[in-house]
Write an enzyme that holds these catalytic residues in place. Structure first.
Site, mmCIF file in Angstrom:
data_model
loop_
_atom_site.group_PDB
_atom_site.id
_atom_site.type_symbol
_atom_site.label_atom_id
_atom_site.label_comp_id
_atom_site.label_asym_id
_atom_site.label_seq_id
_atom_site.Cartn_x
_atom_site.Cartn_y
_atom_site.Cartn_z
ATOM 1 C CG ASP A 224 -2.113 4.234 6.247
ATOM 2 O OD1 ASP A 224 -2.537 3.328 6.997
ATOM 3 O OD2 ASP A 224 -2.840 4.847 5.430
ATOM 4 C CE1 TYR B 49 -2.939 3.158 0.956
ATOM 5 C CE2 TYR B 49 -1.215 3.530 2.588
ATOM 6 C CZ TYR B 49 -2.290 3.983 1.855
ATOM 7 O OH TYR B 49 -2.712 5.271 2.010
HETATM 8 C C1 GCO Z 1 -4.847 7.432 3.561
HETATM 9 C C2 GCO Z 1 -5.700 6.349 3.074
HETATM 10 C C3 GCO Z 1 -5.993 6.330 1.614
HETATM 11 C C4 GCO Z 1 -7.037 5.260 1.306
HETATM 12 C C5 GCO Z 1 -7.977 5.749 0.261
HETATM 13 C C6 GCO Z 1 -9.069 4.762 -0.056
HETATM 14 O O1 GCO Z 1 -4.386 7.305 4.683
HETATM 15 O O2 GCO Z 1 -4.670 8.399 2.841
HETATM 16 O O3 GCO Z 1 -5.441 5.142 3.690
HETATM 17 O O4 GCO Z 1 -4.897 6.253 0.782
HETATM 18 O O5 GCO Z 1 -6.470 4.077 0.925
HETATM 19 O O6 GCO Z 1 -8.507 6.973 0.676
HETATM 20 O O7 GCO Z 1 -10.055 5.356 -0.823
HETATM 21 MG MG MG Z 2 -4.900 5.627 5.718
#
Ligand code: GCO
Ligand code: MG
Length: 402
Positions: free
Chosen positions: A210, A160
């Protein structure tokens, strides 16, 4: 008495999809609300168009609290992202109208400034550690006082948070992209790049990370403990938040601050997290947690327990949401930080926003209302393009939390 004469729902994809509500009063005053629910946009557009718009016509736009109660209690079915996003859009648009009618920016209606500006963090990322470090450098050079760091786990494709274009955009495919996930590899690797960021740049700025809901409570506890020396501002979404009790377990093992709430939609969803002091930052937003009216209620509860705010601000929150967030952030006593990813240029062709960035902080527009305009003609150049968020699968093929 001025009444609500028209409510229009726009779905457009200027760089990414946004659902926008525009309410017009019998006096010709307009207000905007964001109704974007990433990957499920048309459900909210229909909820608004088919179920809420008929209820709005002829109503008094000045009765914001009453409208909130009417739409929430009147639905009978409580909470949930589709309902709450639709209510949020109406609420935000009515605050915009109230500001315009009063001739004041919304933050003045909320009690005025508690601070000079709204500290934001942005997203540094890299396909490896050197490129992550270059990206952190870039944000520090731009004046950010807070930076989130994410890097791709070596030999595992689907981490991610790693940007491909100018801004990180996870909803990028016409059917969900299926990405591999390996918890052990992540747990071994991520702490090393957080340490590398501190080694290279020191401690003179806030560093965030995150986890994106991917760990079990005990794995999250281990991670939080391991990264204590990096002195994170927060560890975000260490584990899926619907299990609020999990945070008690994490807390017993680590002093790394915890942030949660971007996918939560009401005060009831964060009640125990806040009142039992299981988190340090609540990440609920104007767009998904019931608009300005309900978000303030959440933030007030949080203030009683020394929980600070840290609202979500990814690309899927439109410039209307960002502007509304800045109006709230600048007023609440327990503000912590605001996420700010920015938007691609096409988005700026459709939404003209008066929010400005200087010295690592966002500043609200001084225009009456929210200070955002929606250019409907420009939006016509960007017809709706369906996009899904990815899905994560563990190495054995089973579905994991993305
Ligand atoms: C963040 C989020 C986003 C989400 C996204 C899903 O902390 O910015 O986790 O990147 O993944 O908003 O729609
Ligand atoms: Mg997030």
């Amino acid at each position: 008495m001025s009444t609500i004469e028209r409510a229009e729902v726009f779905v457009a994809s200027p760089g990414r999809t946004f659902v926008t509500l525009r309410i017009t009063t019998s006096d010709g005053v307009t207000g905007l609300g964001d109704a974007t629910l990433n990957g499920r946009e048309l459900a909210v557009a229909s909820y608004l168009q088919d179920h809420l718009v008929p209820l709005l016509i002829g109503k008094d736009p000045a009765r914001i609290e009453d409208m909130w109660q009417y739409l929430y209690k009147g639905a009978y079915w409580r909470r949930g992202p589709v309902t709450m996003t639709a209510i949020s859009a109406v609420d935000t648009a009515l605050w915009d109208i109230k500001g315009k009618v009063a001739g004041l920016p919304v933050y003045q209606l909320l009690g005025g400034r508690s601070r000079d500006g709204v500290m934001v963090y942005s997203h540094a990322s890299g396909t490896d550690v050197p490129s992550l470090l270059d990206d952190v450098q870039r944000y520090l050079d731009l004046g950010y006082k807070a930076v989130r760091a994410q890097a791709a786990v070596p030999d595992v494709g689907g981490t991610y948070g790693v940007r491909k274009g100018t801004v990180y955009e996870p909803a990028a495919s016409t059917l969900p992209d299926e990405q591999p996930w390996d918890t052990e590899a992540y747990l071994r690797f991520a702490p090393t790049y957080l340490d590398a960021v501190r080694e290279r740049f020191g401690f003179g700025f806030h560093l965030l990370h995150d986890v994106h809901h991917r760990l079990t409570p005990i794995e999250a506890a281990r991670f939080g403990k391991r990264v204590e020396d990096a002195q994170l501002f927060w560890m975000e979404d260490p584990t899926p938040a619907e299990n609020q009790e999990a945070f008690r377990l994490i807390r017993q093992h680590t002093t790394t601050p915890l942030a949660v709430g971007e996918v939560l939609t009401s005060i009831w969803d964060v009640q125990h997290l806040i009142t039992e002091q299981l988190i340090d930052y609540v990440r609920t937003t104007v767009v998904h947690a019931g608009g300005i009216t309900h978000l303030r209620r959440i933030f007030d509860l949080a203030a009683l327990y020394q929980v600070r705010t840290g609202s979500h601000g990814a690309t899927d929150l439109s410039p209307v949401s960002l502007a509304a967030a800045v109006h709230v952030d600048i007023t609440v006593p327990n503000f912590g930080i605001q996420e700010y990813m920015g938007h691609v240029d096409e988005t700026g062709e459709v939404f003209r926003s008066g929010v400005t960035f200087a010295d690592g902080m966002l500043h609200p527009s001084e225009e009456p209302g929210l200070g955002v305009e929606y250019d409907e003609k420009a939006a016509e150049r960007f017809p709706y393009e369906p996009r899904y968020l990815p899905v994560a699968r563990r190495l054995d093929g089973s579905v994991h939390d993305w």
